[in-house]
Scaffold this active site. Structure first.
Site, PDB file in Angstrom:
ATOM      1  CE  LYS A   1      -2.157  -0.991   3.889  1.00 43.04           C
ATOM      2  NZ  LYS A   1      -1.592  -2.268   4.320  1.00 43.04           N
TER       3      LYS A   1
ATOM      4  NE  ARG B   1      -4.612  -1.299  10.015  1.00 36.70           N
ATOM      5  CZ  ARG B   1      -3.541  -0.814   9.387  1.00 36.70           C
ATOM      6  NH1 ARG B   1      -3.598   0.336   8.787  1.00 36.70           N
ATOM      7  NH2 ARG B   1      -2.438  -1.506   9.370  1.00 36.70           N
TER       8      ARG B   1
ATOM      9  NE  ARG C   1       7.449  -2.422   5.990  1.00 38.92           N
ATOM     10  CZ  ARG C   1       6.134  -2.248   6.083  1.00 38.92           C
ATOM     11  NH1 ARG C   1       5.392  -2.117   5.005  1.00 38.92           N
ATOM     12  NH2 ARG C   1       5.569  -2.252   7.262  1.00 38.92           N
TER      13      ARG C   1
ATOM     14  NE  ARG D   1       5.985   0.132  10.146  1.00 40.24           N
ATOM     15  CZ  ARG D   1       4.852   0.002   9.462  1.00 40.24           C
ATOM     16  NH1 ARG D   1       4.729   0.553   8.289  1.00 40.24           N
ATOM     17  NH2 ARG D   1       3.848  -0.683   9.959  1.00 40.24           N
TER      18      ARG D   1
ATOM     19  NE  ARG E   1       2.191  -4.466  11.256  1.00 39.30           N
ATOM     20  CZ  ARG E   1       3.278  -4.399  10.484  1.00 39.30           C
ATOM     21  NH1 ARG E   1       4.423  -4.906  10.904  1.00 39.30           N
ATOM     22  NH2 ARG E   1       3.223  -3.839   9.317  1.00 39.30           N
TER      23      ARG E   1
END
Ligand code: ADP
Length: 233
Positions: free
Chosen positions: A24, A99, A137, A170, A181
């Protein structure tokens, strides 16, 4: 291309929808450059509150760390304030919001009352690919550019191509938080898809193996076929 084609046309909100790691943020960055409308990421806004030590930041810090969702009321309030600003009057891109079903309903009411139409893009990704995408990431703390150490490494290892800043991992991209998550996504966010499938303009893109540029070009076609003009560069 712009999210509003002509003066008479309704302005548009583009909702990017998908599980953590579905791309996203990457698509939002490409789209915001091409459409010249703001990229509104609730995750980025909440992390910024935490970094700046605001009262909202102290409320949400532990929730973000645990990979859970912050309350609907708080997120709705932040989004409503943000999309009410003048720079959103020609359209905007939402990343990470809504969400929950309740957020989706609030957003629909808000947009309908302002005559803004919304397009929803679902980035569909094979669940097995997601954990590896997230653990590999890296992000630039200054400009937000995303990298993947395996698939899209920076030119200089550990440094942002644009800013030269040291890339960060992160806090919530740790494996046990990632599981949490996904769990929140399955329980609270996935049901929102059914809401969108039956409401408004919905586009599903297979985003497991295609390159970011290929996915981007499919999303642009979808936007064009739904009334956005080809005005601005
Ligand atoms: P991702 O989609 O990769 O999980 P985000 O940056 O969108 O990452 O979100 C990070 C965290 O911020 C979420 O795990 C959650 O704690 C919080 N968050 C972001 N958007 C919302 C939202 N719309 N509702 C509730 N919590 C949110």
């Amino acid at each position: 291309m712009a999210l509003v084609g002509s003066a008479e046309e309704r302005s548009k909100a583009l909702v990017l929808f998908g599980p953590p790691g579905s791309g996203k943020g990457t698509q939002a960055k490409l789209l915001t450059q091409s459409l010249h409308v703001p990229h509104i990421s609730t995750g980025d806004m909440l992390r910024e509150h935490v970094r700046s030590g605001t009262p909202v930041g102290s409320k949400v810090r532990d929730i973000l760390k645990a990979g859970q969702l912050v309350s609907d009321d708080l997120v709705n309030e932040i989004v409503e304030e943000r999309i009410g600003r003048p720079d959103c009057s020609h359209g905007f891109i939402l990343d990470g919001y809504p969400r929950t079903l309740s957020q989706a309903q609030i957003l629909s009411g808000f947009l309908d009352s302002r005559n803004v139409c919304h397009l929803v893009v679902h980035l569909k990704v094979d669940p097995e690919k997601l954990v590896s995408r997230l653990t590999n990431r890296r992000q630039c703390p200054q400009c937000g550019t995303l990298y993947n150490v395996l698939l899209k490494p920076p030119i200089v290892s550990g440094r942002c191509d644009v800013e030269g800043a040291r890339l960060i991992i992160r806090d919530d991209d740790k494996e046990h938080v990632i599981r949490q998550r996904f769990d929140a996504y399955e329980r609270q966010t996935h049901p929102v898809l059914d809401y969108y499938r039956g409401n408004g303009k919905f586009f599903e893109v297979e985003a497991s193996d295609a390159s970011p540029d290929e996915i981007f070009s499919q999303i642009r076609k979808f936007i064009s076929s739904n009334g956005a003009g080809h005005s601005a560069p």
